[in-house]
Design a protein around this motif. Structure first.
Motif, mmCIF file in Angstrom:
data_model
loop_
_atom_site.group_PDB
_atom_site.id
_atom_site.type_symbol
_atom_site.label_atom_id
_atom_site.label_comp_id
_atom_site.label_asym_id
_atom_site.label_seq_id
_atom_site.Cartn_x
_atom_site.Cartn_y
_atom_site.Cartn_z
ATOM 1 N N ASP A 80 0.859 -1.192 0.000
ATOM 2 C CA ASP A 80 0.000 0.000 0.000
ATOM 3 C C ASP A 80 0.895 1.241 0.000
ATOM 4 N N LEU A 81 1.049 1.852 -1.176
ATOM 5 C CA LEU A 81 1.952 3.011 -1.303
ATOM 6 C C LEU A 81 1.548 4.168 -0.400
ATOM 7 N N ASP A 82 0.253 4.472 -0.339
ATOM 8 C CA ASP A 82 -0.186 5.613 0.467
ATOM 9 C C ASP A 82 0.116 5.406 1.951
ATOM 10 N N ALA A 83 -0.192 4.222 2.462
ATOM 11 C CA ALA A 83 0.075 3.932 3.879
ATOM 12 C C ALA A 83 1.574 3.931 4.155
ATOM 13 N N ALA A 84 2.357 3.323 3.262
ATOM 14 C CA ALA A 84 3.809 3.273 3.451
ATOM 15 C C ALA A 84 4.412 4.673 3.395
ATOM 16 N N GLN A 85 3.884 5.524 2.517
ATOM 17 C CA GLN A 85 4.387 6.901 2.438
ATOM 18 C C GLN A 85 4.181 7.619 3.761
ATOM 19 N N LYS A 86 3.012 7.501 4.347
ATOM 20 C CA LYS A 86 2.749 8.143 5.643
ATOM 21 C C LYS A 86 3.730 7.639 6.705
ATOM 22 N N GLN A 87 3.999 6.337 6.677
ATOM 23 C CA GLN A 87 4.888 5.748 7.682
ATOM 24 C C GLN A 87 6.332 6.229 7.516
ATOM 25 N N VAL A 88 6.849 6.250 6.285
ATOM 26 C CA VAL A 88 8.252 6.667 6.118
ATOM 27 C C VAL A 88 8.422 8.155 6.377
ATOM 28 N N LEU A 89 7.402 8.954 6.052
ATOM 29 C CA LEU A 89 7.486 10.387 6.367
ATOM 30 C C LEU A 89 7.513 10.593 7.879
ATOM 31 N N ALA A 90 6.725 9.804 8.611
ATOM 32 C CA ALA A 90 6.718 9.899 10.079
ATOM 33 C C ALA A 90 8.064 9.482 10.673
ATOM 34 N N LEU A 91 8.796 8.600 9.971
ATOM 35 C CA LEU A 91 10.111 8.164 10.436
ATOM 36 C C LEU A 91 11.209 9.183 10.151
ATOM 37 N N GLY A 92 10.915 10.181 9.307
ATOM 38 C CA GLY A 92 11.920 11.191 8.997
ATOM 39 C C GLY A 92 12.343 11.243 7.548
ATOM 40 N N ALA A 93 11.715 10.452 6.687
ATOM 41 C CA ALA A 93 12.023 10.510 5.250
ATOM 42 C C ALA A 93 11.443 11.793 4.655
ATOM 43 N N THR A 94 11.952 12.155 3.486
ATOM 44 C CA THR A 94 11.464 13.317 2.751
ATOM 45 C C THR A 94 11.001 12.854 1.383
ATOM 46 N N LEU A 95 9.793 13.262 0.979
ATOM 47 C CA LEU A 95 9.297 12.928 -0.356
ATOM 48 C C LEU A 95 10.050 13.768 -1.373
ATOM 49 N N LEU A 96 10.700 13.111 -2.326
ATOM 50 C CA LEU A 96 11.439 13.814 -3.366
ATOM 51 C C LEU A 96 10.629 13.929 -4.648
ATOM 52 N N GLU A 97 9.927 12.861 -4.982
ATOM 53 C CA GLU A 97 9.164 12.881 -6.210
ATOM 54 C C GLU A 97 8.020 11.888 -6.136
ATOM 55 N N ASP A 98 6.828 12.366 -6.460
ATOM 56 C CA ASP A 98 5.642 11.529 -6.546
ATOM 57 C C ASP A 98 5.148 11.722 -7.976
ATOM 58 N N TRP A 99 5.664 10.941 -8.882
ATOM 59 C CA TRP A 99 5.406 11.137 -10.304
ATOM 60 C C TRP A 99 3.967 10.833 -10.644
ATOM 61 N N GLU A 100 3.264 11.833 -11.137
ATOM 62 C CA GLU A 100 1.903 11.588 -11.592
ATOM 63 C C GLU A 100 1.954 10.641 -12.772
ATOM 64 N N GLY A 101 1.079 9.666 -12.764
ATOM 65 C CA GLY A 101 1.079 8.670 -13.822
ATOM 66 C C GLY A 101 1.954 7.476 -13.489
#
Length: 121
Positions: A80-101
């Motif tokens: 689950d990309l959306d759930a995993a994204q929330k979790q890694v951001l909470a751990l201190g990761a930074t979103l660099l690119e969320d490519w549309e498409g």
């Protein structure tokens, strides 16, 4: 075959902290080998290792620019990309690119700036 892959090592200014980040991300046990070398040991075969580089000497890779190229990155499979994204951001990761498409992967930086991708599996 000449040898076997023992570890994939990342340079960083705080090996214990970065190993703890990846332990939360993929599981495993953090093992401090001393002298600035920390390993993450788990059931996934190859170890992730973290090697101390003094803070002033460390230059984090830049995404997507090439002034300080990424040189390498880690792909992490998730269901689950959306759930995993929330979790890694909470751990201190930074979103660099969320490519549309490109709904099957997203690019992040770990707390030391190394790029990694969450990939749908």
């Amino acid at each position: 075959m000449i040898g076997t892959l023992r570890a994939y090592a990342l340079d960083c200014p705080d090996p214990l902290a970065l190993a703890a980040f990846y332990a939360e991300l993929v599981g495993g046990q953090v093992v401090d080998e001393g002298d600035g070398w920390v390993e993450l040991v788990g059931d996934y075969g190859t170890k992730l290792a973290f090697q101390l580089v003094e803070t002033g000497a460390f230059r984090a890779p830049a995404w997507p620019g090439q002034d300080t190229p990424q040189q390498a990155h880690i792909d992490i499979g998730v269901t689950d990309l959306d759930a995993a994204q929330k979790q890694v951001l909470a751990l201190g990761a930074t979103l660099l690119e969320d490519w549309e498409g490109a709904k099957s992967w997203r690019v992040f930086a770990d707390p030391a700036g190394h790029p990694f991708c969450l990939c749908a599996c």
